[in-house]
Design a protein around this motif. Structure first.
Motif, PDB file in Angstrom:
ATOM      1  N   THR A  33     -11.863 -14.951  53.879  1.00  0.00           N
ATOM      2  CA  THR A  33     -10.858 -15.742  53.155  1.00  0.00           C
ATOM      3  C   THR A  33     -11.490 -16.952  52.498  1.00  0.00           C
ATOM      4  OG1 THR A  33     -10.361 -16.919  55.189  1.00  0.00           O
ATOM      5  CG2 THR A  33      -8.968 -15.021  54.663  1.00  0.00           C
ATOM      6  N   SER A  34     -12.783 -16.882  52.245  1.00  0.00           N
ATOM      7  CA  SER A  34     -13.466 -18.042  51.688  1.00  0.00           C
ATOM      8  C   SER A  34     -13.089 -18.287  50.236  1.00  0.00           C
ATOM      9  CB  SER A  34     -14.985 -17.847  51.797  1.00  0.00           C
ATOM     10  OG  SER A  34     -15.390 -16.660  51.116  1.00  0.00           O
ATOM     11  N   ARG A  35     -12.624 -17.237  49.535  1.00  0.00           N
ATOM     12  CA  ARG A  35     -12.206 -17.420  48.151  1.00  0.00           C
ATOM     13  C   ARG A  35     -10.839 -18.096  48.137  1.00  0.00           C
ATOM     14  NH1 ARG A  35      -8.698 -15.172  44.684  1.00  0.00           N
ATOM     15  NH2 ARG A  35      -7.996 -13.693  46.255  1.00  0.00           N
ATOM     16  N   ASN A  36     -10.725 -19.177  47.391  1.00  0.00           N
ATOM     17  CA  ASN A  36      -9.443 -19.849  47.269  1.00  0.00           C
ATOM     18  C   ASN A  36      -8.511 -19.049  46.378  1.00  0.00           C
ATOM     19  OD1 ASN A  36      -9.852 -22.308  48.800  1.00  0.00           O
ATOM     20  ND2 ASN A  36     -11.394 -22.793  47.245  1.00  0.00           N
ATOM     21  N   PRO A  37      -7.216 -18.946  46.731  1.00  0.00           N
ATOM     22  CA  PRO A  37      -6.277 -18.211  45.901  1.00  0.00           C
ATOM     23  C   PRO A  37      -6.189 -18.774  44.492  1.00  0.00           C
ATOM     24  CG  PRO A  37      -5.328 -18.720  48.049  1.00  0.00           C
ATOM     25  CD  PRO A  37      -6.598 -19.497  47.934  1.00  0.00           C
ATOM     26  N   THR A  38      -5.961 -17.902  43.532  1.00  0.00           N
ATOM     27  CA  THR A  38      -5.770 -18.354  42.161  1.00  0.00           C
ATOM     28  C   THR A  38      -4.407 -19.006  42.046  1.00  0.00           C
ATOM     29  OG1 THR A  38      -4.742 -16.299  41.428  1.00  0.00           O
ATOM     30  CG2 THR A  38      -7.159 -16.404  41.374  1.00  0.00           C
ATOM     31  N   LYS A  39      -4.160 -19.652  40.912  1.00  0.00           N
ATOM     32  CA  LYS A  39      -2.890 -20.342  40.721  1.00  0.00           C
ATOM     33  C   LYS A  39      -1.721 -19.382  40.828  1.00  0.00           C
ATOM     34  CE  LYS A  39      -0.676 -23.744  37.722  1.00  0.00           C
ATOM     35  NZ  LYS A  39      -0.617 -24.749  38.771  1.00  0.00           N
ATOM     36  N   ASP A  40      -1.861 -18.158  40.272  1.00  0.00           N
ATOM     37  CA  ASP A  40      -0.769 -17.201  40.333  1.00  0.00           C
ATOM     38  C   ASP A  40      -0.479 -16.743  41.758  1.00  0.00           C
ATOM     39  OD1 ASP A  40      -0.465 -17.338  37.622  1.00  0.00           O
ATOM     40  OD2 ASP A  40      -1.689 -15.581  37.192  1.00  0.00           O
ATOM     41  N   GLU A  41      -1.498 -16.796  42.629  1.00  0.00           N
ATOM     42  CA  GLU A  41      -1.330 -16.349  44.009  1.00  0.00           C
ATOM     43  C   GLU A  41      -0.762 -17.432  44.920  1.00  0.00           C
ATOM     44  OE1 GLU A  41      -5.378 -15.311  44.666  1.00  0.00           O
ATOM     45  OE2 GLU A  41      -5.038 -13.169  44.356  1.00  0.00           O
ATOM     46  N   GLN A  42      -0.803 -18.685  44.474  1.00  0.00           N
ATOM     47  CA  GLN A  42      -0.359 -19.786  45.315  1.00  0.00           C
ATOM     48  C   GLN A  42       1.157 -19.737  45.515  1.00  0.00           C
ATOM     49  OE1 GLN A  42      -1.671 -22.134  47.033  1.00  0.00           O
ATOM     50  NE2 GLN A  42      -3.822 -21.859  46.533  1.00  0.00           N
ATOM     51  N   PRO A  43       1.627 -20.002  46.746  1.00  0.00           N
ATOM     52  CA  PRO A  43       3.067 -20.051  46.987  1.00  0.00           C
ATOM     53  C   PRO A  43       3.684 -21.283  46.335  1.00  0.00           C
ATOM     54  CG  PRO A  43       1.883 -20.806  48.910  1.00  0.00           C
ATOM     55  CD  PRO A  43       0.839 -20.302  47.937  1.00  0.00           C
ATOM     56  N   GLN A  44       4.952 -21.193  45.992  1.00  0.00           N
ATOM     57  CA  GLN A  44       5.673 -22.344  45.490  1.00  0.00           C
ATOM     58  C   GLN A  44       6.119 -23.196  46.670  1.00  0.00           C
ATOM     59  OE1 GLN A  44       6.135 -23.075  42.133  1.00  0.00           O
ATOM     60  NE2 GLN A  44       4.668 -21.397  41.945  1.00  0.00           N
ATOM     61  N   MET A  45       6.057 -24.528  46.515  1.00  0.00           N
ATOM     62  CA  MET A  45       6.383 -25.408  47.626  1.00  0.00           C
ATOM     63  C   MET A  45       7.807 -25.192  48.123  1.00  0.00           C
ATOM     64  SD  MET A  45       3.764 -26.986  48.582  1.00  0.00           S
ATOM     65  CE  MET A  45       4.647 -27.984  49.769  1.00  0.00           C
ATOM     66  N   ASP A  46       8.748 -24.937  47.213  1.00  0.00           N
ATOM     67  CA  ASP A  46      10.131 -24.774  47.633  1.00  0.00           C
ATOM     68  C   ASP A  46      10.330 -23.545  48.501  1.00  0.00           C
ATOM     69  OD1 ASP A  46      10.849 -27.057  46.331  1.00  0.00           O
ATOM     70  OD2 ASP A  46      11.579 -26.043  44.535  1.00  0.00           O
ATOM     71  N   SER A  47       9.418 -22.565  48.403  1.00  0.00           N
ATOM     72  CA  SER A  47       9.580 -21.334  49.172  1.00  0.00           C
ATOM     73  C   SER A  47       8.912 -21.412  50.540  1.00  0.00           C
ATOM     74  CB  SER A  47       9.003 -20.147  48.390  1.00  0.00           C
ATOM     75  OG  SER A  47       7.586 -20.252  48.295  1.00  0.00           O
TER      76      SER A  47
END
Length: 340
Positions: free
Chosen positions: A32-46
């Motif tokens: 899991t060393s690769r950081n998620p891309t912006k599209d993969e990041q969860p939204q804070m509200d969720s």
């Protein structure tokens, strides 16, 4: 003013305070060393924050409630007392020479988000002030926002996680120095956090959520808030909720190797413990915290019908249970220190 000074403010105010509310990594064996891309990041509200509901005290659950309450309150005292930084008495507002108006946004991404994401401090109201040596101070009426977005960097975020969320800080009274320490003999600040913490695999693994007002004066510290929720570092079983509360910590004794503090609630409040599934109406009376232990005092918890009275002693605790609400405790048991 140098970037170093701004970085010091941000890191000391929020790395230091978040050391107590981070979480553990995911524990997965895959890379899991690769950081998620912006599209993969969860939204804070969720992102999920537990919903605490009223909990019932029973004869079967009384012992586990007593043990869990002790562990959580001990952590709360341990976590709160470092905020009682002793005031040096060397600062005076007369030392301030001018307002700092050069910018209202400080971007610390290059310093603290070296792998990905951003971290900004935005001045929302007022202006900070500086002294002749360019030290930065925030005073009454100043309001700042600390904004984390997918921030990842070695030494700043937890492994395999990103720093997310927002924190706004209002200075109500007194002055706060570069490192978040109170530099006047009395200060009051209010912080509002929105799921501010660490995210791994789309889940909050450490966070602060809700609002909290902190009043500091020599030898005394008061925390008051509503729906303040925190998940301590690497102790997911300590996740808890404090609802409409005011806790006062009063220093009784200070020595080289230990301090003694009295912890009391100013009125009945909701104390929620995730591991127990809900919250209880709670009062805390003269609990003495010293050497990272709660050594004496009384904690009372209640639901709509029953109540549990926990009394602490240096070598043990007792818990008494009232199962019919008549004010008479029918059941009394004892736990030695090694049992809790």
């Amino acid at each position: 003013m140098t970037n170093f000074r701004i970085m010091g403010l941000a890191s000391m105010m929020f790395i230091g305070s978040l050391a107590g509310c981070g979480g553990s990594s995911s524990g997965s064996d895959e890379d899991t060393s690769r950081n998620p891309t912006k599209d993969e990041q969860p939204q804070m509200d969720s992102l999920s924050v537990p919903n605490y509901v009223p909990q019932i005290i029973s004869e079967d659950s009384a012992e586990s409630v007593a043990k869990s309450v002790y562990r959580h309150l001990r952590y709360i005292a341990w976590d709160a007392i470092p905020n009682s930084d002793r005031v040096t008495g060397t600062f005076s507002p007369e030392q301030l020479v001018r307002e700092f108006t050069e910018t209202d946004t400080f971007d610390l991404s290059d310093f603290l988000c070296s792998d990905s994401g951003t971290y900004q401090i935005k001045i929302l109201e007022g202006y900070p002030e500086i002294d002749a040596e360019e030290n930065l101070f925030f005073g009454p009426g100043d309001k700042l926002a600390f904004i984390f977005d997918e921030c990842a960097g070695e030494g700043f975020t937890l492994p395999d996680s990103t720093r997310e969320g927002t924190v706004t800080v209002d200075v109500i009274d007194g002055y706060v120095g570069l490192f978040g320490d109170s530099v006047t003999s009395y200060s009051v600040t209010r912080s509002v956090s929105k799921k501010s913490g660490f995210v791994a695999d789309g889940q909050l693994v450490g966070y602060t959520h809700g609002d909290i007002q902190i009043a500091r004066e020599p030898g005394q510290l008061t925390f008051a808030g509503n729906s303040y929720k925190r998940n301590p570092s690497n102790n997911l079983f300590l996740e808890y909720f404090l609802g409409t509360y005011s806790l006062t910590f009063e220093e009784l004794e200070s020595a080289t190797s230990y301090d003694r503090w009295n912890v009391s609630s100013d009125f009945e409040f909701q104390f929620g413990i995730k591991a127990l599934g809900g919250h209880f109406r709670t009062t805390i009376n003269d609990v003495i915290f010293t050497d990272n232990e709660l050594e004496s005092g009384v904690i009372t918890l209640a639901d709509d019908h029953n109540s549990l009275r926990i009394e602490l002693f240096p070598s043990h605790l007792t818990f008494e249970l009232d199962l019919d609400g008549d004010g008479i405790y029918e059941i009394e048991r004892m736990l030695n220190r090694g049992e809790f």
